[in-house]
Design an enzyme around this catalytic site. Structure first.
Site, short mmCIF file in Angstrom:
data_model
loop_
_atom_site.label_atom_id
_atom_site.label_comp_id
_atom_site.label_asym_id
_atom_site.label_seq_id
_atom_site.Cartn_x
_atom_site.Cartn_y
_atom_site.Cartn_z
N ASP A 1 0.86 -1.18 0.00
CA ASP A 1 0.00 0.00 0.00
C ASP A 1 0.90 1.23 0.00
O ASP A 1 2.06 1.17 0.39
CB ASP A 1 -0.91 -0.02 1.24
CG ASP A 1 -2.10 0.92 1.13
OD1 ASP A 1 -2.20 1.66 0.13
OD2 ASP A 1 -2.92 0.93 2.07
N HIS A 2 0.34 2.34 -0.44
CA HIS A 2 1.10 3.58 -0.51
C HIS A 2 1.04 4.33 0.82
O HIS A 2 -0.02 4.84 1.20
CB HIS A 2 0.52 4.50 -1.60
CG HIS A 2 0.72 3.98 -2.99
ND1 HIS A 2 -0.26 4.10 -3.97
CD2 HIS A 2 1.76 3.35 -3.57
CE1 HIS A 2 0.19 3.57 -5.10
NE2 HIS A 2 1.40 3.11 -4.87
N TYR B 1 -5.22 4.68 0.44
CA TYR B 1 -6.33 3.83 -0.01
C TYR B 1 -6.01 2.99 -1.24
O TYR B 1 -6.87 2.77 -2.08
CB TYR B 1 -7.59 4.67 -0.27
CG TYR B 1 -7.81 5.79 0.71
CD1 TYR B 1 -7.96 5.52 2.07
CD2 TYR B 1 -7.86 7.11 0.29
CE1 TYR B 1 -8.15 6.55 2.98
CE2 TYR B 1 -8.05 8.14 1.19
CZ TYR B 1 -8.19 7.86 2.54
OH TYR B 1 -8.38 8.88 3.43
N HIS B 2 -4.80 2.44 -1.31
CA HIS B 2 -4.42 1.65 -2.49
C HIS B 2 -3.85 0.27 -2.12
O HIS B 2 -2.77 -0.10 -2.58
CB HIS B 2 -3.40 2.42 -3.33
CG HIS B 2 -3.88 3.74 -3.80
ND1 HIS B 2 -3.03 4.81 -4.06
CD2 HIS B 2 -5.13 4.19 -4.07
CE1 HIS B 2 -3.75 5.85 -4.45
NE2 HIS B 2 -5.01 5.50 -4.47
N PRO B 3 -4.55 -0.54 -1.31
CA PRO B 3 -4.00 -1.86 -0.96
C PRO B 3 -4.11 -2.84 -2.13
O PRO B 3 -5.13 -2.90 -2.81
CB PRO B 3 -4.89 -2.29 0.21
CG PRO B 3 -6.20 -1.61 -0.05
CD PRO B 3 -5.85 -0.27 -0.66
#
Length: 531
Positions: free
Chosen positions: A294-295, A468-470
């Site tokens: 994730d980021h 919010y990028h898993p």
């Protein structure tokens, strides 16, 4: 509800909407789409600013939390995920980004044939209906509308001027040949309304196609595996447990957290871990739930007197009444804002082959994912690290399908991530201190007294969280940790595919919604080709 279909799709999010909409283009194919959430067609979904009511709450949102993160001073992170038709595309910031060419070329280099950038570009174009760009990089005939913002916010131009003043390049199109630069984002909107994956691929066909059944409030609890083949799913809906069977395939599209959770609950995963919970091992597949990426993201927050920013004030409320009237009549103005209107991609070092930072400039003061509100107005700027070296995992809390899984992204676990975020902090603050944006700031809410590298490290550990990028927990590949092959079939189980962001072997350099839709478009072709 019928009991048997050609395909059962679990999860009505971005990927699931594509799978159900595309597969039922063939009237001979029957599809049942299962979504645990609601219909995804309320005003909060359709009106872009409605996200502010969903992201910090449990409205259309699973609202997961991580386990305590040692790299973040033991804090629990927040992981909002869409719980409605459209999934996270029903509550996200609608930013349309594909990632960098090198991301997909790297996937191919890892042994995933057919996943280079040249291989996937046709699927991005197939999905896209771009209102602005008509060239070799973009599509105009797809169901997913991609548009310029209609907020008409003058701060956009001040952001661009600040970028020039800071010496950063500008980009008019982050999805063309050159990603690096700052600019104004395109968004998944049509006529000023959110255009979720469900609105694009699914809703036009509800009640129109007899071969498409969509069930909401339907919780998939376990896959049914018979003699090494997925043949159906146990579903709880309205307090009753049903069994739905799939003649051809079960397609798992529940996202980076819940796809591995359902596999493990069904006995597919690391056998040792499953036996500890008393789960019968159907297939030992140790990579399930591993490789979570994730980021990591830090947010600068400034107070402002400008009513062109969102906030809580009497004058701001009067402005919103005018903006509501404008939205109703023109579908323009502040209520069409995705909040993160500007942003872009930068390199912390000029010798890097691709940008390693992404900015999201937000027309509101944001603290703790908008869960903490302040009086007055403001603006924020996110900066995230695009290719972190830390990797986490998703595991089972227990054997109850209704309980959230244990989510451990291991943010800032790798020491290089923290050092790269220090550079990211400095580059972003340089932009915010440029005169064109500094003129809008009345007070730095978070970083005014932060100067030394050690102070920067401390505030990063205090505030970093997800953007919010898993991805990655059912990764595609050829190595022993891979969960699916290059056609997204689960290794060792027949009749089962995973189609969502969990199959990404590595994080892409950007927002993950458009790539997830691309993945599903490509999966449809695999099925049509009998692969």
């Amino acid at each position: 509800m019928n009991d048997e279909f050609d395909f059962v799709v679990i999860g009505g999010g971005s990927a699931g909407s594509v799978m159900a909409g595309r597969l039922t283009e063939d009237p001979e194919i029957s599809v049942c789409l299962l979504e645990a959430g609601g219909s995804g067609d309320s005003w909060m979904v359709k009106m872009p600013v409605g996200a502010v009511a969903m992201v910090p709450t449990r409205i259309n949102n699973w609202a997961f939390e991580t386990v305590p993160q040692p790299g973040l001073n033991g804090r629990r992170g927040y992981q909002p995920r869409g719980k409605a038709l459209g999934g996270s595309s029903a509550l996200n910031a609608m930013v349309y980004i594909r990632g960098h060419r090198s991301d997909y070329d790297h996937w191919a280099q890892l042994g995933n044939s057919g996943w280079s950038f040249d291989d996937v570009l046709p699927y991005f174009k197939k999905s896209e209906h771009n209102e602005q760009f008509s060239n070799a990089w973009h599509g105009q005939d797809g169901p997913l509308w991609v548009s310029d913002l209609r907020s008409d916010n003058p701060i956009q131009q001040h952001y661009l001027e600040a970028a020039r003043q800071a010496g950063y390049p500008l980009s008019a199109d982050f999805n063309a040949e050159q990603q690096e630069g700052l600019g104004v984002y395109q968004v998944t909107q049509k006529n000023g309304e959110r255009w979720s994956a469900a609105r694009a691929y699914l809703m036009p066909h509800l009640g129109q196609r007899s071969n498409l059944l969509v069930e909401t409030g339907a919780y998939a609890e376990r896959l049914i595996i018979e003699q090494g083949r997925a043949v159906g799913v146990e579903v709880r809906q309205g307090g009753k447990l049903r069994i739905l069977r799939a003649r051809r395939e079960v397609i798992l599209a529940a996202g980076a957290f819940q796809s591995p959770q359902l596999l493990m609950l069904s006995g597919i995963g690391d056998g040792t871990e499953l036996r500890k919970l008393g789960i019968q091992v159907r297939h030992h597949l140790p990579g399930v739930g591993k490789n979570l990426q994730d980021h990591p993201d830090f947010v600068f927050c400034h107070k402002s007197d400008s009513l062109d920013t969102f906030g809580i004030s009497a004058s701001g409320s009067l402005r919103m009444l005018k903006e509501l009237k404008r939205f109703r009549h023109e579908r323009r103005g502040m209520l069409t804002s995705n909040f993160a209107e500007c942003g872009g991609f930068l390199k912390t070092r000029p010798d890097l082959p691709a940008p390693n930072l992404q900015l999201h400039f937000v027309m509101a003061g944001v603290e703790d994912h908008a869960r903490k509100l302040h009086l007055g107005h403001g603006f924020s700027c996110h900066v995230c690290l695009l290719r972190p070296q830390s990797k986490g995992d998703v595991s089972l809390r227990n054997t109850n399908p209704q309980d959230a899984p244990l989510i451990d992204p291991k943010f800032l676990d790798h020491p290089q991530d923290l050092e790269d975020m220090v550079d990211a902090f400095k580059m972003t603050r340089k932009l915010l201190e440029a005169p064109a944006l500094a003129a809008y700031s009345t007070r730095d809410m978070r970083t005014a007294d932060v100067e030394s590298d050690e102070q920067i490290r401390a505030i990063l550990r205090q505030h970093v969280d997800t953007v919010y990028h898993p991805v990655g927990t059912c990764k595609m590949g050829v190595d022993p940790a891979a969960v699916v092959d290059s056609t997204l079939r689960v290794r060792g189980i027949q009749g089962l595919r995973v189609v969502d962001a969990s199959i990404m072997p590595t994080l892409i350099g950007g927002n993950t919604n458009a790539p997830t839709i691309m993945i599903a478009e490509k999966a449809v072709d695999f099925i049509r080709q009998g692969r």
